[in-house]
Motif scaffolding. Sequence first.
Motif, short mmCIF file in Angstrom:
data_model
loop_
_atom_site.label_atom_id
_atom_site.label_comp_id
_atom_site.label_asym_id
_atom_site.label_seq_id
_atom_site.Cartn_x
_atom_site.Cartn_y
_atom_site.Cartn_z
N CYS A 29 0.85 -1.19 0.00
CA CYS A 29 0.00 0.00 0.00
C CYS A 29 0.89 1.24 0.00
O CYS A 29 1.86 1.34 0.76
N HIS A 53 -6.16 0.30 6.71
CA HIS A 53 -6.15 -0.06 5.29
C HIS A 53 -7.56 -0.32 4.75
O HIS A 53 -7.81 -0.11 3.57
N GLY A 57 -8.06 0.94 1.22
CA GLY A 57 -7.49 -0.16 0.45
C GLY A 57 -8.22 -0.41 -0.86
O GLY A 57 -8.01 0.25 -1.86
#
Length: 63
Positions: A29, A53, A57
């Motif tokens: 990431c 996340h 994400g």
Amino acid sequence: MNSSLNNRISDAVALLSGMRTVRCPAPGCTVRIRFRAVTDDEAALLTELATDHKRHGAHRAHP
């Protein structure tokens, strides 16, 4: 230079400029948030956003 070293150098330069950098801990990431001159509450919120996340994400389709 590899990207990890570039990221660390970039973070160090930002720190010398008075900024704090928070990165997502999820592998691969690339989310990072930099900030300066914020309240403790704002810093906590930005840190939570950067490190969660699930919030940034996978892009979810909106109904």
